[in-house]
Design an enzyme around this catalytic site. Structure first.
Site, short mmCIF file in Angstrom:
data_model
loop_
_atom_site.label_atom_id
_atom_site.label_comp_id
_atom_site.label_asym_id
_atom_site.label_seq_id
_atom_site.Cartn_x
_atom_site.Cartn_y
_atom_site.Cartn_z
CE LYS A 118 72.06 -32.51 -21.43
NZ LYS A 118 70.60 -32.40 -21.46
NE ARG A 119 77.88 -25.58 -15.33
CZ ARG A 119 78.32 -25.25 -14.14
NH1 ARG A 119 77.71 -24.32 -13.50
NH2 ARG A 119 79.35 -25.85 -13.58
#
Length: 469
Positions: free
Chosen positions: A239-240
């Site tokens: 996600k990062r």
RNA sequence: GGCCCCGUCGUCUAGUGGUCCAGGAUAUCUGGUUCUCAUCCAGAAGAUCGCGGGUUCGAAUCCCGCCGGGGUCACCA
């Protein structure tokens, strides 16, 4: 094949991205193909990281993809008593003890190991006389280190030495179990036959094996999924690093069938040269032993291609329903009914990829776009002609089309006649008419487009173009 | 650093000792389909199978070493 009971066990810490979804898909496929069950379990034992709304979001994601679960969602936070009972059994058997260290003391021990470049093992620091466990301290597993050999349905035969087995925490000081403990209890109670999970858990398997033994519970079949990698090819997609919410693809108008096909063939193939699968075929053909061991780079261009494949296979009526929310807003003016939009859609079906492209592809069917002089001035053939010549061609087009009934057949015939009459190449004449009537950089074939636009509108637009020259 | 996993065209992959000086798909480029875009068709380019040894008549495929990438070593999952 015996019915498989599989589960998808996400933590409610946000949205689902492709990595998590692929694991869910494979677990679902396994359950479906064997006539078993697919269970949704929410691993909400970390209250600090929990994000409100994630559970609904996760369910919506699975719904969209058609991955229906047969049981659940079961929340681990509703089962705290159960974990405590299992923990008590371990305590009674002398296989669990209270951790006497403060976080600071523990950190100091870890730092020391780090500076000495040794792996940190808690069991090297086991207390001689641990305090009674009253729930205020973490409860640790008393491991019995030994080498392990086991089989993984994807990774084949694996083995490790005793040095990786350690005393991990079963129950945290806040009373919640850790994943390491809770998932084993749950998988056992729920009769899970196959545990599919990401590669990040591989190193923990010997610990789990040790715990299974202490609990006298037979381990399930393990299947370790390789990571899905980011575009740079060496980092796990996260996600990062910009991994998208799977529901963003719904938003962009991707088909769940295309997404499922894409995800399934990212790290799996059936050994043939087939690339395009519908979900039913995947259910029949999927097998864990053909899952790739190495990570696969997530390449959206491949998804785009598969999306096109699936869109083109759809029958028009079905596609029409699916794109309902994606039309340009002008398409809902009174004069445009279903049958008109259906005609438009038919013309763009083979050039439509994800549905969010629909407005740009079709806007000129619904609204008069402003005259764009660039379209002619940058056209490699048309820019060589004078305004007078262009006007003359358009005037001739007008009088020819004025007597057409605007059926595709009649238009085709008359446009061909016009080519002969003017002595122009299609590249010149048809381009000009197309630009005049659409003001768009691209459109479906000329006769088809004119037929849908209709006589009045087509002639009107040609007039506007003449005036603008 | 210890332990573990992985390593075939840019990307997804086929391939489990010979039919592989490596096949398909995609992406890219070119040509064709009476105009554009797309589709479709044809074609081009693209991988010394991470590297080095070995076993073998023969290795992408087996063995060893090395290198590279990743994971893990949390009161996160």
């Amino acid at each position: 094949m015996k019915p498989a009971r599989t589960r998808f066990a996400p933590s409610p810490t946000g949205f689902l991205h492709v990595g998590g979804v692929r694991t869910a898909l494979f677990a679902w496929l396994l359950a479906r193909q064997s006539g078993g069950q697919f269970i949704l379990r929410i691993e909400d034992t970390d209250k600090a990281r929990e994000v409100v709304g994630s559970i609904e979001h996760i369910q919506e994601s699975l719904d969209w993809l058609g991955l229906a679960w047969d049981e659940g969602p079961t929340k681990q936070s509703d089962r705290l008593d159960i974990y405590r009972q299992w923990a008590q059994k371990l305590i009674d058997a002398g296989r669990a003890y209270a951790d006497p260290y403060s976080p600071e003391e523990l950190q100091a021990l870890r730092d020391k190991a780090r500076t000495e470049k040794r792996p940190f093992l808690f069991r090297d620091h086991r207390p001689e006389n641990p305090p009674e466990w009253d729930g205020s301290r973490p409860l640790r597993f008393r491991s019995e280190p030994k080498p392990y050999k086991w089989h993984d349905a994807v990774m084949d035969d694996l083995e490790t030495g005793p040095e990786v087995v350690d005393d991990f925490i079963l129950i945290k000081s806040d009373g919640y179990p850790t994943y390491n403990f809770a998932h084993i209890v749950d998988d056992s109670e729920m009769g899970i036959t196959h545990v599919l999970r990401g590669q990040e858990f591989l190193a923990s398997v010997p610990n789990y094996l040790n715990l299974y033994e202490a609990l006298s519970v037979p381990p399930p079949i393990f299947a370790t999924m390789p990571h899905i990698l980011g575009p740079d090819g060496n980092k796990k997609l996260s996600k990062r690093d910009g991994a998208k919410d799977i529901l963003d693809y719904r938003q962009d108008g991707y088909l769940p069938e295309a997404m499922v096909n894409f995800l399934a063939t990212l790290g799996w193939n059936d050994g043939s040269e087939q690339e395009v699968f519908d979900t039913e075929e995947l259910v029949k053909k999927f097998s864990l032993d053909r899952v790739q061991k190495n990570g696969a780079v997530f390449d959206e261009r491949r998804l785009l291609w598969l999306q096109g494949e699936h869109v083109r296979k759809l029958d028009l009526a079905k596609l029409y329903k699916l794109v309902a929310d994606f039309w340009p807003k002008e398409a809902f003016a009174e004069k445009y009914d279903d049958s008109y939009r259906l005609q438009v859609l038919k013309l763009v079906q083979e050039r439509l990829k994800f549905f969010a492209e629909l407005p740009d592809l079709t806007r000129f069917f619904f609204v008069d776009l402003p005259i764009d002089p660039e379209l002619i001035s940058s056209h490699k053939q048309l820019k060589k002609l004078s305004a007078t010549e262009l006007k003359s061609l358009l005037e001739q087009t007008k009088s020819t089309l004025a007597i057409s009934d605007f059926s595709v057949a009649d238009l085709t015939e008359r446009l061909n006649g016009l080519l002969e009459k003017t002595g122009q190449k299609p590249a010149v004449l048809f381009s000009l008419i197309r630009i005049a009537t659409t003001q768009a950089p691209a459109s479906p074939g000329l006769a088809d487009t004119l037929a849908v636009l209709g006589k009045d509108r087509s002639l009107e637009r040609i007039d506007r173009q003449i005036d603008a020259l």
